[in-house]
Design a protein around this motif. Structure first.
Motif, PDB file in Angstrom:
ATOM      1  N   VAL A   1      30.259 -22.018  49.779  1.00  0.00           N
ATOM      2  CA  VAL A   1      29.328 -22.981  50.357  1.00  0.00           C
ATOM      3  C   VAL A   1      30.283 -23.702  51.471  1.00  0.00           C
ATOM      4  O   VAL A   1      31.258 -24.603  50.667  1.00  0.00           O
ATOM      5  CB  VAL A   1      28.724 -23.863  49.161  1.00  0.00           C
ATOM      6  N   PRO A   2      30.279 -23.453  52.654  1.00  0.00           N
ATOM      7  CA  PRO A   2      31.027 -24.367  53.525  1.00  0.00           C
ATOM      8  C   PRO A   2      30.335 -25.783  53.519  1.00  0.00           C
ATOM      9  O   PRO A   2      29.133 -25.944  53.883  1.00  0.00           O
ATOM     10  CB  PRO A   2      30.931 -23.650  55.031  1.00  0.00           C
ATOM     11  N   ALA A   3      31.090 -26.857  53.311  1.00  0.00           N
ATOM     12  CA  ALA A   3      30.543 -28.081  53.017  1.00  0.00           C
ATOM     13  C   ALA A   3      31.406 -29.162  53.753  1.00  0.00           C
ATOM     14  O   ALA A   3      31.599 -30.073  53.186  1.00  0.00           O
ATOM     15  CB  ALA A   3      30.289 -28.511  51.817  1.00  0.00           C
ATOM     16  N   ALA A   4      32.076 -28.836  54.978  1.00  0.00           N
ATOM     17  CA  ALA A   4      33.117 -29.716  55.443  1.00  0.00           C
ATOM     18  C   ALA A   4      32.626 -30.325  57.037  1.00  0.00           C
ATOM     19  O   ALA A   4      33.479 -30.741  57.655  1.00  0.00           O
ATOM     20  CB  ALA A   4      34.521 -28.989  55.900  1.00  0.00           C
ATOM     21  N   GLY A   5      31.294 -30.166  57.036  1.00  0.00           N
ATOM     22  CA  GLY A   5      30.687 -30.850  58.102  1.00  0.00           C
ATOM     23  C   GLY A   5      30.643 -32.354  58.153  1.00  0.00           C
ATOM     24  O   GLY A   5      30.529 -32.707  56.895  1.00  0.00           O
ATOM     25  N   SER A   6      30.375 -33.047  59.184  1.00  0.00           N
ATOM     26  CA  SER A   6      30.437 -34.486  59.287  1.00  0.00           C
ATOM     27  C   SER A   6      28.928 -34.909  59.286  1.00  0.00           C
ATOM     28  O   SER A   6      28.386 -35.909  58.896  1.00  0.00           O
ATOM     29  CB  SER A   6      30.811 -35.017  60.376  1.00  0.00           C
TER      30      SER A   6
ATOM     31  N   PRO B   1      28.536 -38.250  55.067  1.00  0.00           N
ATOM     32  CA  PRO B   1      28.402 -37.226  55.402  1.00  0.00           C
ATOM     33  C   PRO B   1      27.179 -36.494  54.904  1.00  0.00           C
ATOM     34  O   PRO B   1      26.567 -36.749  53.652  1.00  0.00           O
ATOM     35  CB  PRO B   1      29.356 -36.002  54.804  1.00  0.00           C
ATOM     36  N   LYS B   2      26.449 -35.701  55.577  1.00  0.00           N
ATOM     37  CA  LYS B   2      24.785 -35.402  54.986  1.00  0.00           C
ATOM     38  C   LYS B   2      24.785 -34.851  53.936  1.00  0.00           C
ATOM     39  O   LYS B   2      23.986 -34.908  52.940  1.00  0.00           O
ATOM     40  CB  LYS B   2      23.884 -34.745  56.166  1.00  0.00           C
ATOM     41  N   GLN B   3      25.589 -34.052  53.441  1.00  0.00           N
ATOM     42  CA  GLN B   3      25.769 -33.203  52.206  1.00  0.00           C
ATOM     43  C   GLN B   3      25.877 -34.083  50.957  1.00  0.00           C
ATOM     44  O   GLN B   3      25.375 -33.678  49.870  1.00  0.00           O
ATOM     45  CB  GLN B   3      26.806 -32.032  52.161  1.00  0.00           C
TER      46      GLN B   3
ATOM     47  N   ASP C   1      24.548 -22.511  53.234  1.00  0.00           N
ATOM     48  CA  ASP C   1      25.009 -23.741  53.962  1.00  0.00           C
ATOM     49  C   ASP C   1      24.405 -24.915  52.920  1.00  0.00           C
ATOM     50  O   ASP C   1      23.623 -24.906  52.155  1.00  0.00           O
ATOM     51  CB  ASP C   1      23.602 -24.169  54.918  1.00  0.00           C
ATOM     52  N   ALA C   2      25.631 -25.774  52.929  1.00  0.00           N
ATOM     53  CA  ALA C   2      25.335 -26.947  51.885  1.00  0.00           C
ATOM     54  C   ALA C   2      24.184 -27.651  52.059  1.00  0.00           C
ATOM     55  O   ALA C   2      23.400 -28.247  51.174  1.00  0.00           O
ATOM     56  CB  ALA C   2      26.697 -28.129  51.972  1.00  0.00           C
ATOM     57  N   ALA C   3      23.721 -27.439  53.483  1.00  0.00           N
ATOM     58  CA  ALA C   3      22.423 -28.491  53.875  1.00  0.00           C
ATOM     59  C   ALA C   3      21.098 -27.636  53.734  1.00  0.00           C
ATOM     60  O   ALA C   3      20.217 -28.182  54.259  1.00  0.00           O
ATOM     61  CB  ALA C   3      22.841 -28.652  55.225  1.00  0.00           C
TER      62      ALA C   3
ATOM     63  N   LEU D   1      14.559 -24.684  54.033  1.00  0.00           N
ATOM     64  CA  LEU D   1      15.061 -25.175  55.259  1.00  0.00           C
ATOM     65  C   LEU D   1      16.350 -25.825  55.267  1.00  0.00           C
ATOM     66  O   LEU D   1      17.013 -26.053  54.235  1.00  0.00           O
ATOM     67  CB  LEU D   1      13.927 -26.402  55.650  1.00  0.00           C
ATOM     68  N   LYS D   2      16.863 -26.167  56.641  1.00  0.00           N
ATOM     69  CA  LYS D   2      18.186 -26.828  56.813  1.00  0.00           C
ATOM     70  C   LYS D   2      17.937 -28.124  57.091  1.00  0.00           C
ATOM     71  O   LYS D   2      17.271 -28.241  57.980  1.00  0.00           O
ATOM     72  CB  LYS D   2      19.027 -25.906  57.901  1.00  0.00           C
ATOM     73  N   VAL D   3      18.650 -29.143  56.163  1.00  0.00           N
ATOM     74  CA  VAL D   3      18.324 -30.431  56.445  1.00  0.00           C
ATOM     75  C   VAL D   3      19.438 -30.851  57.939  1.00  0.00           C
ATOM     76  O   VAL D   3      20.745 -30.663  57.610  1.00  0.00           O
ATOM     77  CB  VAL D   3      18.628 -31.239  55.312  1.00  0.00           C
TER      78      VAL D   3
ATOM     79  N   GLN E   1      35.455 -21.645  60.691  1.00  0.00           N
ATOM     80  CA  GLN E   1      36.833 -21.879  60.312  1.00  0.00           C
ATOM     81  C   GLN E   1      36.979 -22.161  58.802  1.00  0.00           C
ATOM     82  O   GLN E   1      37.598 -21.635  58.046  1.00  0.00           O
ATOM     83  CB  GLN E   1      37.495 -22.945  61.132  1.00  0.00           C
ATOM     84  N   SER E   2      35.833 -23.100  58.409  1.00  0.00           N
ATOM     85  CA  SER E   2      35.789 -23.266  57.204  1.00  0.00           C
ATOM     86  C   SER E   2      35.538 -22.156  56.311  1.00  0.00           C
ATOM     87  O   SER E   2      35.950 -21.969  55.078  1.00  0.00           O
ATOM     88  CB  SER E   2      34.561 -24.346  57.007  1.00  0.00           C
ATOM     89  N   VAL E   3      34.666 -21.237  56.526  1.00  0.00           N
ATOM     90  CA  VAL E   3      34.411 -20.088  56.013  1.00  0.00           C
ATOM     91  C   VAL E   3      35.403 -18.996  55.947  1.00  0.00           C
ATOM     92  O   VAL E   3      35.902 -18.907  54.719  1.00  0.00           O
ATOM     93  CB  VAL E   3      33.023 -19.239  56.512  1.00  0.00           C
TER      94      VAL E   3
ATOM     95  N   GLY F   1      38.619 -27.051  54.351  1.00  0.00           N
ATOM     96  CA  GLY F   1      37.641 -27.179  55.545  1.00  0.00           C
ATOM     97  C   GLY F   1      38.295 -26.956  56.816  1.00  0.00           C
ATOM     98  O   GLY F   1      39.276 -27.557  57.035  1.00  0.00           O
ATOM     99  N   GLY F   2      37.701 -26.410  57.787  1.00  0.00           N
ATOM    100  CA  GLY F   2      38.263 -26.485  59.188  1.00  0.00           C
ATOM    101  C   GLY F   2      37.756 -27.161  60.220  1.00  0.00           C
ATOM    102  O   GLY F   2      36.659 -27.808  59.614  1.00  0.00           O
ATOM    103  N   GLU F   3      37.926 -27.179  61.506  1.00  0.00           N
ATOM    104  CA  GLU F   3      37.076 -27.577  62.737  1.00  0.00           C
ATOM    105  C   GLU F   3      35.853 -27.190  62.922  1.00  0.00           C
ATOM    106  O   GLU F   3      34.869 -27.880  63.293  1.00  0.00           O
ATOM    107  CB  GLU F   3      37.894 -27.407  63.994  1.00  0.00           C
TER     108      GLU F   3
END
Ligand code: C5P
Length: 242
Positions: free
Chosen positions: A7-12, A25-27, A113-115, A214-216, A88-90, A82-84
């Protein structure tokens, strides 16, 4: 043969933050009494076929809710690599799995997706069953229902795009570990794992899901996800179980 979740969860979650005015972060936003990411992790951890669940956080993540996650048990592994970009995170996560598990070349990795908090155990089991041992892997998706328009720079319709044969890709997307790592090395710019596999000339299988997965992305999605989770609860379904 083993199945693992990643589960990539490094997004902002910048699209969510920009609109809601929230910096978190939304997660980690609250959803049905838990952090948003908890729901997908809980479902993946409750899926009998999945041996372990790996979550990829940003190295500087200080918001990971240790206490809420402890109840998910020892099948959950946290990696701070996590990456940029999502790809990259995956990629970093796939490499981190090798450090923890050893060689898992032919084992399956379900990237989710974490979302996407409304995932259900039944959806995961269907994906695994329908992909079987097809080396091209596969993904959950829904056929496009609405009429599609392409537009010009002023927001006016340029043309109607035929929707026949068009699907919206969701997650989980499942592929063999080695193949996915090679594909992401070959095509690092992709926005989902299936695109990387396609760039190798393979054709992943589309497995019909439904729009509840759905993706949040925007604040209104959070309300819809809350409604879906609460309705399932009221209908007496176990969380995450179809
Ligand atoms: O931003 P978006 O909704 O497309 O992100 C999809 C998933 O990828 C989310 O779970 C997000 O946390 C993750 N991601 C990541 N690393 C990034 C960007 C996104 O793990 N650099």
């Amino acid at each position: 043969m083993s199945y693992y979740a990643l589960v990539p969860a490094a997004g902002s979650g910048s699209r969510m933050g920009a609109l809601s005015g929230r910096a978190m972060p939304k997660q980690y936003l609250p959803l049905a009494g838990k952090p948003l990411i908890w729901h997908a992790l809980s479902t993946l951890c409750a899926t009998p076929s999945i041996a372990a669940v790996f979550v990829v956080l940003a190295p500087d993540d200080v918001a990971w809710p240790e206490e809420a996650m402890a109840e998910l048990g020892s099948r959950l592994h946290v990696m701070r690599c996590g990456g940029e970009t999502r790809a990259q995170s995956v990629t970093n996560g796939l490499r981190g799995m090798v450090s923890e598990l050893g060689a898992i070349d032919d084992d399956w990795v379900l990237v989710h997706d974490a979302a996407r908090p409304c995932l259900e155990v039944a959806m995961i089991e269907r994906l695994i069953a329908e992909v079987g041992d097809d080396d091209a892997g596969g993904l959950l998706a829904v056929p496009v229902a609405d009429t599609l328009k392409s537009c010009d720079e002023h927001g006016r319709v340029r043309q109607t795009v035929p929707r026949d044969g068009l699907w919206q890709a969701q997650t989980p997307q499942m592929f063999r570990h080695r193949l996915l790592l090679d594909a992401l090395d070959f095509a690092p710019q992709v926005t989902d794992e299936a695109s990387a596999i396609e760039s190798l000339g393979l054709m992943p299988k589309l497995v019909a899901a439904d729009i509840s997965n759905l993706k949040v992305t925007f604040p209104q999605d959070l309300k819809l996800a809350e409604w879906i989770l609460r309705s399932r609860e009221a209908a007496g379904k176990e969380p995450g179980n179809g």
